[in-house]
Design an enzyme around this catalytic site. Structure first.
Site, PDB file in Angstrom:
ATOM      1  N   ASP A 205      17.811  19.665 -13.048  1.00  0.00           N
ATOM      2  CA  ASP A 205      16.685  19.940 -13.945  1.00  0.00           C
ATOM      3  C   ASP A 205      16.481  18.818 -14.965  1.00  0.00           C
ATOM      4  O   ASP A 205      17.430  18.130 -15.331  1.00  0.00           O
ATOM      5  CB  ASP A 205      16.970  21.262 -14.688  1.00  0.00           C
ATOM      6  CG  ASP A 205      15.724  21.819 -15.354  1.00  0.00           C
ATOM      7  OD1 ASP A 205      14.607  21.356 -15.037  1.00  0.00           O
ATOM      8  OD2 ASP A 205      15.869  22.717 -16.196  1.00  0.00           O
TER       9      ASP A 205
ATOM     10  N   HIS B  48      10.904  12.083 -11.335  1.00  0.00           N
ATOM     11  CA  HIS B  48      11.348  12.560 -10.024  1.00  0.00           C
ATOM     12  C   HIS B  48      11.942  11.404  -9.200  1.00  0.00           C
ATOM     13  O   HIS B  48      12.929  11.580  -8.495  1.00  0.00           O
ATOM     14  CB  HIS B  48      10.194  13.219  -9.272  1.00  0.00           C
ATOM     15  CG  HIS B  48       9.718  14.482  -9.934  1.00  0.00           C
ATOM     16  ND1 HIS B  48      10.588  15.449 -10.375  1.00  0.00           N
ATOM     17  CD2 HIS B  48       8.467  14.938 -10.246  1.00  0.00           C
ATOM     18  CE1 HIS B  48       9.907  16.449 -10.922  1.00  0.00           C
ATOM     19  NE2 HIS B  48       8.619  16.155 -10.857  1.00  0.00           N
TER      20      HIS B  48
ATOM     21  N   LEU C 241      31.254  15.571   4.076  1.00  0.00           N
ATOM     22  CA  LEU C 241      30.565  16.458   3.131  1.00  0.00           C
ATOM     23  C   LEU C 241      29.402  17.207   3.794  1.00  0.00           C
ATOM     24  O   LEU C 241      28.634  16.608   4.545  1.00  0.00           O
ATOM     25  CB  LEU C 241      30.008  15.603   1.979  1.00  0.00           C
ATOM     26  CG  LEU C 241      29.150  16.330   0.947  1.00  0.00           C
ATOM     27  CD1 LEU C 241      30.040  17.097  -0.029  1.00  0.00           C
ATOM     28  CD2 LEU C 241      28.272  15.342   0.173  1.00  0.00           C
TER      29      LEU C 241
HETATM   30  C1  FPP Z   1      13.398  19.568 -12.104  1.00  0.00           C
HETATM   31  O1  FPP Z   1      12.858  18.763 -13.090  1.00  0.00           O
HETATM   32  C2  FPP Z   1      13.390  18.902 -10.845  1.00  0.00           C
HETATM   33  C3  FPP Z   1      12.613  19.227  -9.785  1.00  0.00           C
HETATM   34  C4  FPP Z   1      11.627  20.310  -9.715  1.00  0.00           C
HETATM   35  C5  FPP Z   1      12.705  18.447  -8.583  1.00  0.00           C
HETATM   36  C6  FPP Z   1      14.073  18.003  -8.220  1.00  0.00           C
HETATM   37  C7  FPP Z   1      13.882  16.916  -7.338  1.00  0.00           C
HETATM   38  C8  FPP Z   1      14.562  15.778  -7.330  1.00  0.00           C
HETATM   39  C9  FPP Z   1      15.750  15.431  -8.112  1.00  0.00           C
HETATM   40  C10 FPP Z   1      14.053  14.801  -6.432  1.00  0.00           C
HETATM   41  C11 FPP Z   1      14.700  14.550  -5.215  1.00  0.00           C
HETATM   42  C12 FPP Z   1      15.210  15.516  -4.306  1.00  0.00           C
HETATM   43  C13 FPP Z   1      15.381  15.207  -3.028  1.00  0.00           C
HETATM   44  C14 FPP Z   1      16.028  16.130  -2.097  1.00  0.00           C
HETATM   45  C15 FPP Z   1      14.931  13.927  -2.501  1.00  0.00           C
HETATM   46  P1  FPP Z   1      11.556  19.285 -13.826  1.00  0.00           P
HETATM   47  O2  FPP Z   1      10.395  18.621 -13.207  1.00  0.00           O
HETATM   48  O3  FPP Z   1      11.534  20.771 -13.795  1.00  0.00           O
HETATM   49  O4  FPP Z   1      11.819  18.750 -15.264  1.00  0.00           O
HETATM   50  P2  FPP Z   1      11.347  19.415 -16.614  1.00  0.00           P
HETATM   51  O5  FPP Z   1      12.018  20.770 -16.684  1.00  0.00           O
HETATM   52  O6  FPP Z   1      11.841  18.477 -17.643  1.00  0.00           O
HETATM   53  O7  FPP Z   1       9.856  19.499 -16.547  1.00  0.00           O
END
Ligand code: FPP
Length: 247
Positions: A23, A40, A134
C-alpha cells in the site's frame, strides 16, 4: 487443530510464508509531486527487489496484493496503467523468476482481466510450474469475500450433486476450495504505508497469522527493512490459541 496446515516451517527462525499488502504507491508519488502512475511504477521496481530477497532468504511462499476487487472502482486511466504494469511485469520478469526457480501463481477473478493479460499470466504459470524455489502468489482482482463466496458455491454444487456430504465439510475442505488451495497459510502479513486495515485480504488464510504494519509507503520498503520485519517476527511467540508449553 493441525498446526502443519497453518504454520510453515521457519527458515532460520524467519517466517516461511509471508503475505504483503503493498500500500501507499499513490501517496508516495503525490508527496513528490508526481502522478500516481509514477508511484505504481516505483512499486513494481520495489516488488522485483522484494521477490528476489524473499527467494534469497529461502522463504517458501510470498503472496502479494496487487489489485483488489474494490480497485476496479478507481478511475479508468489508473486501472489501465495498472493493467499495463502487470502485463509488463509478467513479460519482463518471467526469465528472471524462472532463473531463480520461483513458481508463479495468480489468484483472483481472472475473468475480469483483459484476455491478453490472462493469456500471458497463464503462460508464466506454465513456464514456472515445475520450479522448486519460492512460490510467488500474485493476487490480482482478488477479494477474500469473493474467494469465500466462490468456495461456498462450489461446495454447494458438490453437495447438490451428491458428491460432498455436508457433515464431512471441515476446515480442510474449505481451504481446498479457496483460490489458494494447496498453499500454506501465511505466518506473517505485512502492510505498508501506516494503514492498519486488512482490506479483504486472505481473511480465511490469515486466521493465525501475525501482522506487521509498517510506516513506509510500498516504494520505500527496502529489502533491508523487509529483513528487519521478518527478523522481528522471529522474536514473537506464536501460540495458536494454546499456552506456551502446548505448542
Ligand atoms: C496500493 O497503493 C497499491 C496498489 C493498488 C497497486 C499495487 C501494485 C503494485 C505494487 C504494482 C505492481 C504489481 C505487480 C504484480 C506488477 P495505492 O494506490 O492504494 O496508494 P495510496 O493508498 O497511497 O493511494
Amino acid at each position: 487443530m493441525n498446526l502443519d496446515e497453518t504454520a510453515g516451517p521457519a527458515v532460520n527462525g524467519l517466517p516461511a510464508n509471508v503475505a504483503i499488502i503493498m500500500d501507499g504507491n499513490g501517496r508516495w508519488a503525490q508527496r513528490r509531486g508526481l502522478p500516481r502512475s509514477a508511484g505504481h511504477l516505483a512499486g513494481v521496481n520495489r516488488l522485483r527487489e522484494i521477490v528476489r530477497t524473499a527467494a534469497e532468504l529461502g522463504l517458501e511462499s510470498l503472496t502479494v496484493f496487487a489489485f483488489s476487487t474494490e480497485n476496479w472502482r478507481r478511475p479508468d486511466y489508473e486501472v489501465e496503467v495498472l493493467m499495463r504494469l502487470f502485463r509488463r511485469f509478467v513479460v519482463r520478469e518471467v526469465d528472471e523468476l524462472d532463473r531463480m526457480r520461483a513458481r508463479v501463481r495468480f489468484i483472483g477473478q481472472r475473468d475480469r482481466l483483459p484476455a491478453d493479460l490472462r493469456r500471458t499470466m497463464a503462460q508464466m504459470e506454465l513456464r514456472t510450474a515445475g520450479n522448486d524455489g519460492l512460490l510467488l502468489q500474485v493476487a490480482v482482482s482478488y477479494g477474500a469475500r469473493a474467494e469465500m463466496l466462490d468456495a461456498v458455491r462450489r461446495m454447494a454444487v458438490e453437495v447438490a450433486e451428491g458428491r460432498l456430504d455436508p457433515d464431512k465439510i471441515d476446515e480442510a475442505t474449505v481451504s481446498q476450495n479457496l483460490w489458494t488451495a494447496g498453499v500454506t497459510d501465511p505466518d506473517l502479513v505485512i502492510r505498508t504505508s501506516g494503514e492498519m486495515r486488512i482490506s479483504n485480504f486472505l481473511l480465511w488464510q490469515s486466521a493465525y497469522a501475525e501482522y506487521a504494519f509498517v510506516e513506509e509507503c510500498w516504494p520505500d520498503f527496502t529489502p533491508e527493512r523487509f529483513r528487519e520485519v521478518l527478523e522481528s517476527f522471529a522474536a514473537r511467540e506464536r501460540r495458536f490459541g494454546a499456552v506456551s508449553a502446548a505448542v
